[in-house]
Design an enzyme around this catalytic site. Structure first.
Site, PDB file in Angstrom:
ATOM      1  N   ASP A 123      -3.157  -2.748  -5.149  1.00  0.00           N
ATOM      2  CA  ASP A 123      -2.122  -3.734  -4.817  1.00  0.00           C
ATOM      3  C   ASP A 123      -1.182  -3.966  -5.993  1.00  0.00           C
ATOM      4  O   ASP A 123       0.046  -4.048  -5.822  1.00  0.00           O
ATOM      5  CB  ASP A 123      -2.772  -5.070  -4.435  1.00  0.00           C
ATOM      6  N   HIS A 138      -9.237  -1.978  -5.208  1.00  0.00           N
ATOM      7  CA  HIS A 138      -8.139  -2.305  -4.292  1.00  0.00           C
ATOM      8  C   HIS A 138      -7.150  -3.268  -4.947  1.00  0.00           C
ATOM      9  O   HIS A 138      -5.940  -3.180  -4.701  1.00  0.00           O
ATOM     10  CB  HIS A 138      -8.640  -2.905  -2.985  1.00  0.00           C
ATOM     11  N   HIS A 168       0.828  -1.214   0.000  1.00  0.00           N
ATOM     12  CA  HIS A 168       0.000   0.000   0.000  1.00  0.00           C
ATOM     13  C   HIS A 168       0.860   1.260   0.000  1.00  0.00           C
ATOM     14  O   HIS A 168       0.551   2.240  -0.692  1.00  0.00           O
ATOM     15  CB  HIS A 168      -0.951   0.002   1.194  1.00  0.00           C
ATOM     16  N   HIS A 214      -0.778 -11.068  -5.154  1.00  0.00           N
ATOM     17  CA  HIS A 214       0.605 -10.688  -4.910  1.00  0.00           C
ATOM     18  C   HIS A 214       1.611 -11.642  -5.557  1.00  0.00           C
ATOM     19  O   HIS A 214       2.622 -11.212  -6.107  1.00  0.00           O
ATOM     20  CB  HIS A 214       0.865 -10.600  -3.408  1.00  0.00           C
TER      21      HIS A 214
END
Length: 278
Positions: free
Chosen positions: A249, A245, A88, A272
């Protein structure tokens, strides 16, 4: 393969004008951490300093140093020292086009704050952003590059600008299938992406808490979903906050490439791990 180029119309490198300080709870550790974000010299990039360690304090923000992508992105230096949940803050740096900064931590995890990049964006803006007398470096995509893993994929195509077209697909009807395409221009990251919070399913959060994970997670720093219901009393900040969001990321993770990208990204159900492999 991508080629790193100096491009005359990209402008100058940027850093903070002044130091800023904040502290908060780590999402996974549940421990309070203080961070100082300082200006840094040209061509130094983003670096983390673990001041709670006596030696080998420096951890460079690079994809080469990613050691874990479960429940967030973790960086690790050659001595085995780590900094967790960096995505973030890295996203805020990317969105505000900060090339060089030094982040000093009192612990091992970046605070989760409200679950988005909002606090970091506001802090950096309050400190001021300073242009530096060195040309910004970018990664300009010259031909298509793609990474696919199971049902997840990221592809980037040549373009004269930076855009992300992202699709997610979750079983819970509160999320479902969402798709959003955003071209990130000079100053729209803050409005379009910056306030989108991380999220999780209630049963997953309860399971993680029982197993010593996500100890700092709550409806104060995440959207919690349960069988089609949003449990946060204030609801959503965007009607498609979940996919926004995921874009946040992705921005933080790919900024570990070391430079801003010029290209058009199309991503499906990535996370991720896939972001880093890409």
């Amino acid at each position: 393969m991508p080629d790193t180029l100096n491009i005359s119309n990209i402008g100058f490198q940027k850093t903070l004008r002044n130091e800023v300080v904040c502290d908060g709870i780590g999402l996974h550790s549940g421990k309070r951490t203080k961070i100082n974000i300082l200006p840094s010299d040209v061509n130094t990039g983003i670096n983390f300093i673990r001041k709670d360690l006596e030696n080998n304090q420096k951890i460079v923000a690079s994809y080469k140093n990613v050691s874990d992508t479960k429940l967030g992105t973790t960086l690790e230096n050659e001595a085995g020292h780590k900094v967790h949940t960096i995505e973030h803050l890295m996203s805020a740096f990317m969105g505000l086009k900060i090339d060089n900064a030094l982040v000093i931590l009192s612990g091992s995890e970046i605070p989760i704050m409200d679950g988005s990049a909002r606090v970091f964006i506001d802090l950096i803006n309050s400190a001021g952003i300073k242009e530096q007398f060195a040309q910004k470096k970018v990664i300009k995509i010259l031909k298509e590059v793609s990474f696919v893993q199971n049902n997840s994929s990221i592809t980037i195509y040549p373009s004269d600008q930076f855009s992300i077209d992202y699709m997610i697909d979750f079983k819970d009807p509160a999320i479902g299938i969402q798709r959003q395409k955003i071209t990130l221009l000079a100053n729209n990251f803050d409005k379009e992406i910056g306030s989108a919070r991380t999220f999780g399913m209630l049963n997953e959060v309860e399971y993680m808490h029982k197993n010593g994970l996500a100890l700092g997670g709550s409806i104060n720093n995440a959207i919690v979903v349960d069988n089609g219901k949003i449990l946060n009393p204030d609801g959503l900040r965007y009607k498609d906050e979940f996919v926004r969001h995921k874009i946040l990321d992705l921005c933080g993770d790919i900024y570990l490439a070391g430079h801003h990208l010029i290209g058009n990204i199309v991503a499906e159900c990535a996370g991720h791990e896939v972001n880093n492999k890409f």
